[in-house]
Motif scaffolding. Structure first.
Motif, PDB file in Angstrom:
ATOM      1  N   ASP A   1      45.998  34.456  80.292  1.00 57.27           N
ATOM      2  CA  ASP A   1      47.205  34.718  79.129  1.00 57.27           C
ATOM      3  C   ASP A   1      48.412  34.830  79.868  1.00 57.27           C
ATOM      4  OD1 ASP A   1      49.095  35.758  77.609  1.00 57.27           O
ATOM      5  OD2 ASP A   1      47.665  36.453  76.254  1.00 57.27           O
ATOM      6  N   VAL A   2      49.541  33.923  79.824  1.00 51.70           N
ATOM      7  CA  VAL A   2      50.944  34.060  80.522  1.00 51.70           C
ATOM      8  C   VAL A   2      51.589  35.511  80.628  1.00 51.70           C
ATOM      9  CG1 VAL A   2      51.232  31.684  80.473  1.00 51.70           C
ATOM     10  CG2 VAL A   2      52.325  33.038  78.804  1.00 51.70           C
ATOM     11  N   ASN A   3      51.066  36.354  79.262  1.00 47.92           N
ATOM     12  CA  ASN A   3      51.874  37.550  79.002  1.00 47.92           C
ATOM     13  C   ASN A   3      50.923  38.669  80.112  1.00 47.92           C
ATOM     14  OD1 ASN A   3      53.607  36.931  76.977  1.00 47.92           O
ATOM     15  ND2 ASN A   3      51.952  36.579  75.915  1.00 47.92           N
ATOM     16  N   GLU A   4      49.704  38.137  80.549  1.00 49.73           N
ATOM     17  CA  GLU A   4      49.190  39.256  81.440  1.00 49.73           C
ATOM     18  C   GLU A   4      49.320  39.040  83.021  1.00 49.73           C
ATOM     19  OE1 GLU A   4      45.115  39.673  80.081  1.00 49.73           O
ATOM     20  OE2 GLU A   4      45.978  39.951  77.948  1.00 49.73           O
ATOM     21  N   GLN A   5      49.183  37.358  83.260  1.00 49.91           N
ATOM     22  CA  GLN A   5      49.080  37.142  84.625  1.00 49.91           C
ATOM     23  C   GLN A   5      50.002  35.707  84.788  1.00 49.91           C
ATOM     24  OE1 GLN A   5      45.524  36.900  86.349  1.00 49.91           O
ATOM     25  NE2 GLN A   5      46.258  36.289  88.339  1.00 49.91           N
ATOM     26  N   LEU A   6      50.896  35.614  85.772  1.00 48.32           N
ATOM     27  CA  LEU A   6      51.348  34.281  86.116  1.00 48.32           C
ATOM     28  C   LEU A   6      50.927  33.754  87.343  1.00 48.32           C
ATOM     29  CD1 LEU A   6      54.826  35.022  85.153  1.00 48.32           C
ATOM     30  CD2 LEU A   6      53.448  33.717  83.822  1.00 48.32           C
ATOM     31  N   PRO A   7      50.629  32.371  87.478  1.00 48.67           N
ATOM     32  CA  PRO A   7      50.274  31.826  88.654  1.00 48.67           C
ATOM     33  C   PRO A   7      51.413  31.802  89.912  1.00 48.67           C
ATOM     34  CG  PRO A   7      50.942  30.003  87.211  1.00 48.67           C
ATOM     35  CD  PRO A   7      50.973  31.376  86.411  1.00 48.67           C
ATOM     36  N   ASP A   8      51.099  31.786  91.100  1.00 51.17           N
ATOM     37  CA  ASP A   8      51.814  31.691  92.123  1.00 51.17           C
ATOM     38  C   ASP A   8      52.801  30.382  92.045  1.00 51.17           C
ATOM     39  OD1 ASP A   8      50.455  33.973  93.389  1.00 51.17           O
ATOM     40  OD2 ASP A   8      49.282  32.433  94.522  1.00 51.17           O
ATOM     41  N   ASP A   9      53.954  30.775  92.432  1.00 52.84           N
ATOM     42  CA  ASP A   9      54.979  29.569  92.470  1.00 52.84           C
ATOM     43  C   ASP A   9      54.718  28.354  93.042  1.00 52.84           C
ATOM     44  OD1 ASP A   9      57.009  30.982  90.916  1.00 52.84           O
ATOM     45  OD2 ASP A   9      58.199  31.156  92.564  1.00 52.84           O
ATOM     46  N   GLU A  10      54.869  27.117  92.409  1.00 53.37           N
ATOM     47  CA  GLU A  10      54.410  25.955  92.826  1.00 53.37           C
ATOM     48  C   GLU A  10      52.915  25.598  92.992  1.00 53.37           C
ATOM     49  OE1 GLU A  10      57.118  24.137  95.557  1.00 53.37           O
ATOM     50  OE2 GLU A  10      58.582  26.238  95.565  1.00 53.37           O
ATOM     51  N   MET A  11      52.161  26.438  92.548  1.00 53.49           N
ATOM     52  CA  MET A  11      50.739  26.073  92.518  1.00 53.49           C
ATOM     53  C   MET A  11      50.046  25.269  91.451  1.00 53.49           C
ATOM     54  SD  MET A  11      47.641  29.174  92.846  1.00 53.49           S
ATOM     55  CE  MET A  11      46.924  29.210  91.116  1.00 53.49           C
TER      56      MET A  11
ATOM     57  N   GLY B   1      50.433  21.164  85.779  1.00 53.98           N
ATOM     58  CA  GLY B   1      51.678  21.645  85.992  1.00 53.98           C
ATOM     59  C   GLY B   1      51.826  22.576  86.785  1.00 53.98           C
ATOM     60  N   TYR B   2      52.873  23.249  87.142  1.00 52.41           N
ATOM     61  CA  TYR B   2      53.005  24.653  87.977  1.00 52.41           C
ATOM     62  C   TYR B   2      54.124  25.449  87.451  1.00 52.41           C
ATOM     63  CZ  TYR B   2      57.227  21.650  89.453  1.00 52.41           C
ATOM     64  OH  TYR B   2      58.228  20.791  89.106  1.00 52.41           O
ATOM     65  N   TYR B   3      54.301  26.702  88.042  1.00 46.53           N
ATOM     66  CA  TYR B   3      55.135  27.620  87.551  1.00 46.53           C
ATOM     67  C   TYR B   3      56.190  27.728  88.776  1.00 46.53           C
ATOM     68  CZ  TYR B   3      56.814  32.391  86.002  1.00 46.53           C
ATOM     69  OH  TYR B   3      57.576  33.383  85.903  1.00 46.53           O
ATOM     70  N   PHE B   4      57.412  27.942  88.427  1.00 47.74           N
ATOM     71  CA  PHE B   4      58.753  27.898  89.514  1.00 47.74           C
ATOM     72  C   PHE B   4      59.773  28.849  88.809  1.00 47.74           C
ATOM     73  CE2 PHE B   4      62.064  26.365  91.833  1.00 47.74           C
ATOM     74  CZ  PHE B   4      61.783  26.900  93.239  1.00 47.74           C
ATOM     75  N   GLN B   5      60.185  29.829  89.509  1.00 47.78           N
ATOM     76  CA  GLN B   5      61.433  30.670  89.124  1.00 47.78           C
ATOM     77  C   GLN B   5      61.434  30.726  87.536  1.00 47.78           C
ATOM     78  OE1 GLN B   5      64.576  28.631  91.173  1.00 47.78           O
ATOM     79  NE2 GLN B   5      64.166  29.325  93.053  1.00 47.78           N
ATOM     80  N   LYS B   6      60.355  31.407  86.934  1.00 44.63           N
ATOM     81  CA  LYS B   6      60.316  31.887  85.602  1.00 44.63           C
ATOM     82  C   LYS B   6      60.279  30.598  84.706  1.00 44.63           C
ATOM     83  CE  LYS B   6      62.859  35.904  86.709  1.00 44.63           C
ATOM     84  NZ  LYS B   6      64.104  36.752  86.329  1.00 44.63           N
ATOM     85  N   PHE B   7      59.664  29.432  84.965  1.00 44.95           N
ATOM     86  CA  PHE B   7      59.550  28.343  84.095  1.00 44.95           C
ATOM     87  C   PHE B   7      58.370  27.531  84.501  1.00 44.95           C
ATOM     88  CE2 PHE B   7      64.138  29.024  83.939  1.00 44.95           C
ATOM     89  CZ  PHE B   7      64.463  29.273  82.460  1.00 44.95           C
ATOM     90  N   PHE B   8      57.659  27.232  83.576  1.00 47.86           N
ATOM     91  CA  PHE B   8      56.543  26.175  83.711  1.00 47.86           C
ATOM     92  C   PHE B   8      57.065  24.828  83.621  1.00 47.86           C
ATOM     93  CE2 PHE B   8      54.096  29.834  82.313  1.00 47.86           C
ATOM     94  CZ  PHE B   8      53.009  29.693  83.353  1.00 47.86           C
ATOM     95  N   TYR B   9      56.545  23.902  84.543  1.00 48.48           N
ATOM     96  CA  TYR B   9      56.755  22.693  84.535  1.00 48.48           C
ATOM     97  C   TYR B   9      55.584  21.850  84.393  1.00 48.48           C
ATOM     98  CZ  TYR B   9      61.283  24.099  86.342  1.00 48.48           C
ATOM     99  OH  TYR B   9      62.504  24.786  86.314  1.00 48.48           O
ATOM    100  N   ASP B  10      55.564  20.589  83.836  1.00 44.46           N
ATOM    101  CA  ASP B  10      54.634  19.685  83.953  1.00 44.46           C
ATOM    102  C   ASP B  10      54.741  18.839  85.443  1.00 44.46           C
ATOM    103  OD1 ASP B  10      56.197  17.222  83.466  1.00 44.46           O
ATOM    104  OD2 ASP B  10      56.004  17.547  81.302  1.00 44.46           O
TER     105      ASP B  10
END
Length: 73
Positions: free
Chosen positions: A11-21, A37-46
């Motif tokens: 759940d994104v409210n409980e844990q976030l992935p490492d940036d760019e993973m 996709g990936y997570y980077f600087q507070k946003f998710f990207y496909d």
């Protein structure tokens, strides 16, 4: 031999992935809700670089390992 590999959604409210993973993203309002996709600087990207609005992605999961050659010996 069948190999079963479970996917553990976070759940994104409980844990976030490492940036760019690279991860699997779950966006429940899309016709195809699971994306790479990936997570980077507070946003998710496909993987094409499209940014998903905050709150649109509700869960993420690490990429499965896939079959490994030594399991088929």
């Amino acid at each position: 031999m069948d190999i079963i590999e479970g996917i553990e959604w976070q759940d994104v409210n409980e844990q976030l992935p490492d940036d760019e993973m690279t991860v699997l993203l779950y966006h429940p309002t899309l016709n195809e809700p699971v994306w790479l996709g990936y997570y980077f600087q507070k946003f998710f990207y496909d993987v094409q670089g499209g940014q998903h609005p905050n709150g649109a992605v509700t869960h993420w999961a690490e990429m499965p390992f896939g079959p490994e050659e030594h399991l088929f010996l």
